[in-house]
Design an enzyme around this catalytic site. Structure first.
Site, PDB file in Angstrom:
ATOM      1  N   CYS A  29       0.885  -1.410  -0.008  1.00 27.57           N
ATOM      2  CA  CYS A  29       0.180  -0.041  -0.017  1.00 27.57           C
ATOM      3  C   CYS A  29       0.900   1.302  -0.123  1.00 27.57           C
ATOM      4  O   CYS A  29       1.361   1.747   0.912  1.00 27.57           O
ATOM      5  CB  CYS A  29      -0.831  -0.168   1.182  1.00 27.57           C
ATOM      6  SG  CYS A  29      -1.868   1.398   1.512  1.00 27.57           S
ATOM      7  N   CYS A  32      -0.253   4.031   2.590  1.00 25.49           N
ATOM      8  CA  CYS A  32       0.179   3.348   3.871  1.00 25.49           C
ATOM      9  C   CYS A  32       1.484   3.919   4.123  1.00 25.49           C
ATOM     10  O   CYS A  32       2.000   4.208   5.261  1.00 25.49           O
ATOM     11  CB  CYS A  32       0.007   1.808   4.125  1.00 25.49           C
ATOM     12  SG  CYS A  32      -1.681   1.373   3.931  1.00 25.49           S
TER      13      CYS A  32
END
Length: 105
Positions: A29, A32
């Site tokens: 991600c 993230c």
């Protein structure tokens, strides 16, 4: 930041006497990974007031499903063992995390 998993989540987050902010992230991600250094700085700023934990969703799928998390990044806010707020997906920003964190202290 404390790394939590399915073995330690209950003790570190749900049974914590201190309010907790849980950063759910995935190794694939991009948002993230971009957010993580900022969240770690926030953790330092709130030291002694809030506990910051991070949970790798790729390694804890059952726990993530039980938390009803459908997308990453997701930030969960716990107080008294209960999830009192969550920010997910595009709504996640360092400003939004700080605003919710301020409500916990």
């Amino acid at each position: 930041m404390i790394i939590v998993d399915k073995e330690t989540f209950e003790a570190e987050v749900q049974q914590s006497s201190m309010p907790c902010v849980v950063d759910l992230w995935g190794p694939q991600c991009g948002p993230c990974l971009a957010l993580m250094p900022e969240v770690e700085k926030l953790a330092e700023a709130y030291e002694g007031k809030l506990k910051f934990c991070k949970l790798n969703v790729a390694e804890n799928r059952r726990l993530v499903i039980s938390l009803r998390v459908m997308a990453v990044p997701t930030i969960l806010f716990y107080k008294g063992g209960e999830c009192v707020a969550r920010i997910s997906g595009d709504a996640v920003s360092i400003e939004a995390i700080k605003a919710e964190a301020d409500k916990l202290v």
